[in-house]
Design a protein around this motif. Structure first.
Motif, PDB file in Angstrom:
ATOM      1  N   VAL A   1       4.064   6.288   0.294  1.00 40.39           N
ATOM      2  CA  VAL A   1       5.063   5.577  -0.520  1.00 40.39           C
ATOM      3  C   VAL A   1       5.593   4.364   0.242  1.00 40.39           C
ATOM      4  O   VAL A   1       5.744   3.282  -0.327  1.00 40.39           O
ATOM      5  CB  VAL A   1       6.210   6.529  -0.926  1.00 40.39           C
ATOM      6  N   ALA A   2       5.850   4.528   1.535  1.00 33.70           N
ATOM      7  CA  ALA A   2       6.336   3.404   2.343  1.00 33.70           C
ATOM      8  C   ALA A   2       5.291   2.290   2.394  1.00 33.70           C
ATOM      9  O   ALA A   2       5.630   1.100   2.332  1.00 33.70           O
ATOM     10  CB  ALA A   2       6.676   3.880   3.749  1.00 33.70           C
ATOM     11  N   GLY A   3       4.024   2.662   2.484  1.00 35.25           N
ATOM     12  CA  GLY A   3       2.957   1.667   2.494  1.00 35.25           C
ATOM     13  C   GLY A   3       2.877   0.903   1.182  1.00 35.25           C
ATOM     14  O   GLY A   3       2.653  -0.310   1.164  1.00 35.25           O
ATOM     15  N   VAL A   4       3.058   1.601   0.076  1.00 37.09           N
ATOM     16  CA  VAL A   4       3.044   0.946  -1.239  1.00 37.09           C
ATOM     17  C   VAL A   4       4.199  -0.050  -1.324  1.00 37.09           C
ATOM     18  O   VAL A   4       4.033  -1.178  -1.804  1.00 37.09           O
ATOM     19  CB  VAL A   4       3.120   1.987  -2.375  1.00 37.09           C
ATOM     20  N   ARG A   5       5.357   0.315  -0.813  1.00 33.85           N
ATOM     21  CA  ARG A   5       6.506  -0.615  -0.817  1.00 33.85           C
ATOM     22  C   ARG A   5       6.203  -1.866  -0.003  1.00 33.85           C
ATOM     23  O   ARG A   5       6.574  -2.971  -0.402  1.00 33.85           O
ATOM     24  CB  ARG A   5       7.744   0.090  -0.284  1.00 33.85           C
ATOM     25  N   ARG A   6       5.524  -1.696   1.157  1.00 35.27           N
ATOM     26  CA  ARG A   6       5.159  -2.857   1.975  1.00 35.27           C
ATOM     27  C   ARG A   6       4.212  -3.773   1.219  1.00 35.27           C
ATOM     28  O   ARG A   6       4.363  -4.993   1.245  1.00 35.27           O
ATOM     29  CB  ARG A   6       4.503  -2.402   3.283  1.00 35.27           C
ATOM     30  N   ILE A   7       3.231  -3.187   0.550  1.00 39.66           N
ATOM     31  CA  ILE A   7       2.278  -4.003  -0.223  1.00 39.66           C
ATOM     32  C   ILE A   7       3.003  -4.763  -1.324  1.00 39.66           C
ATOM     33  O   ILE A   7       2.753  -5.949  -1.537  1.00 39.66           O
ATOM     34  CB  ILE A   7       1.165  -3.109  -0.820  1.00 39.66           C
ATOM     35  N   GLN A   8       3.898  -4.094  -2.023  1.00 40.36           N
ATOM     36  CA  GLN A   8       4.630  -4.747  -3.101  1.00 40.36           C
ATOM     37  C   GLN A   8       5.504  -5.883  -2.570  1.00 40.36           C
ATOM     38  O   GLN A   8       5.631  -6.919  -3.215  1.00 40.36           O
ATOM     39  CB  GLN A   8       5.486  -3.725  -3.850  1.00 40.36           C
TER      40      GLN A   8
ATOM     41  N   VAL B   1      -3.295   2.453   2.128  1.00 39.69           N
ATOM     42  CA  VAL B   1      -2.120   3.291   1.874  1.00 39.69           C
ATOM     43  C   VAL B   1      -2.462   4.502   1.007  1.00 39.69           C
ATOM     44  O   VAL B   1      -1.616   5.347   0.789  1.00 39.69           O
ATOM     45  CB  VAL B   1      -0.975   2.492   1.197  1.00 39.69           C
ATOM     46  N   ALA B   2      -3.704   4.580   0.536  1.00 34.28           N
ATOM     47  CA  ALA B   2      -4.095   5.672  -0.355  1.00 34.28           C
ATOM     48  C   ALA B   2      -5.516   6.119  -0.017  1.00 34.28           C
ATOM     49  O   ALA B   2      -6.369   5.306   0.330  1.00 34.28           O
ATOM     50  CB  ALA B   2      -4.036   5.215  -1.800  1.00 34.28           C
ATOM     51  N   PHE B   3      -5.727   7.430  -0.103  1.00 36.53           N
ATOM     52  CA  PHE B   3      -7.050   7.976   0.164  1.00 36.53           C
ATOM     53  C   PHE B   3      -7.189   9.307  -0.547  1.00 36.53           C
ATOM     54  O   PHE B   3      -6.219   9.848  -1.075  1.00 36.53           O
ATOM     55  CB  PHE B   3      -7.293   8.131   1.677  1.00 36.53           C
ATOM     56  N   VAL B   4      -8.404   9.814  -0.552  1.00 36.51           N
ATOM     57  CA  VAL B   4      -8.662  11.137  -1.113  1.00 36.51           C
ATOM     58  C   VAL B   4      -9.185  12.016   0.023  1.00 36.51           C
ATOM     59  O   VAL B   4      -9.999  11.571   0.834  1.00 36.51           O
ATOM     60  CB  VAL B   4      -9.628  11.082  -2.319  1.00 36.51           C
ATOM     61  N   ARG B   5      -8.675  13.238   0.112  1.00 39.81           N
ATOM     62  CA  ARG B   5      -9.080  14.183   1.160  1.00 39.81           C
ATOM     63  C   ARG B   5      -9.801  15.352   0.505  1.00 39.81           C
ATOM     64  O   ARG B   5      -9.329  15.914  -0.484  1.00 39.81           O
ATOM     65  CB  ARG B   5      -7.857  14.689   1.907  1.00 39.81           C
TER      66      ARG B   5
ATOM     67  N   CYS C   1      -3.498   1.678  -8.168  1.00 36.74           N
ATOM     68  CA  CYS C   1      -3.020   0.305  -8.080  1.00 36.74           C
ATOM     69  C   CYS C   1      -1.623   0.364  -7.461  1.00 36.74           C
ATOM     70  O   CYS C   1      -0.710   0.928  -8.068  1.00 36.74           O
ATOM     71  CB  CYS C   1      -2.971  -0.365  -9.443  1.00 36.74           C
ATOM     72  N   PRO C   2      -1.433  -0.208  -6.277  1.00 37.13           N
ATOM     73  CA  PRO C   2      -0.125  -0.128  -5.631  1.00 37.13           C
ATOM     74  C   PRO C   2       0.975  -0.845  -6.413  1.00 37.13           C
ATOM     75  O   PRO C   2       2.154  -0.564  -6.200  1.00 37.13           O
ATOM     76  CB  PRO C   2      -0.351  -0.777  -4.269  1.00 37.13           C
ATOM     77  N   TYR C   3       0.605  -1.720  -7.321  1.00 35.43           N
ATOM     78  CA  TYR C   3       1.612  -2.441  -8.113  1.00 35.43           C
ATOM     79  C   TYR C   3       2.056  -1.628  -9.331  1.00 35.43           C
ATOM     80  O   TYR C   3       3.062  -1.944  -9.944  1.00 35.43           O
ATOM     81  CB  TYR C   3       1.081  -3.810  -8.526  1.00 35.43           C
ATOM     82  N   ARG C   4       1.303  -0.574  -9.675  1.00 32.53           N
ATOM     83  CA  ARG C   4       1.705   0.320 -10.776  1.00 32.53           C
ATOM     84  C   ARG C   4       2.605   1.442 -10.298  1.00 32.53           C
ATOM     85  O   ARG C   4       3.339   2.026 -11.058  1.00 32.53           O
ATOM     86  CB  ARG C   4       0.474   0.939 -11.433  1.00 32.53           C
TER      87      ARG C   4
END
Length: 119
Positions: free
Chosen positions: A46-53, A61-65, A84-87
């Motif tokens: 979530v913090a990474g998404v805020r930085r991108i925005q 900032v996102a991955f699948v495990r 999409c980090p903007y969504r």
């Protein structure tokens, strides 16, 4: 005696190399065109998404495990999953419903992500 279970890996789309990067234990283990993951969980910082925005700069900032398994054809019941980090700080289906896990995830060579039994 049972053979040891395969270790889970993290995978994310590498936009520079146009392939999927695979991390094992926090280190890049390789790059692949396609990947099938069983017992997959979608993770987003979530913090990474805020930085991108705020900065409008790309970063992972996102991955699948999940546990890598043998490849095959994409099942008919698979649903397209997007991020999409903007969504917002979540992966979502085509209809906008958030998704956090799936029984099987297919990371395709064209950059698309497909999930079987997403939740």
């Amino acid at each position: 005696m049972r053979p040891p279970a395969a270790a889970p890996v993290d995978a994310y789309r590498n936009l520079s190399r146009r392939c999927w990067s695979v991390r094992r234990a926090g280190r890049i283990a390789g790059h692949v065109e396609t990947l099938f993951l069983a017992g997959a969980v979608f993770r987003v910082s979530v913090a990474g998404v805020r930085r991108i925005q705020a900065r409008r700069a790309r970063e992972v900032v996102a991955f699948v495990r999940g546990v890598p398994i043998e490849s095959g054809a994409v099942p008919r019941e698979a649903l397209r999953v997007r991020f999409c980090p903007y969504r917002g700080p979540f992966f979502h289906l085509e209809d906008g419903a958030p998704v956090s896990a799936a029984a099987l995830v297919i990371l395709a060579a064209d950059g698309s992500c497909w999930a079987v039994d997403p939740t």
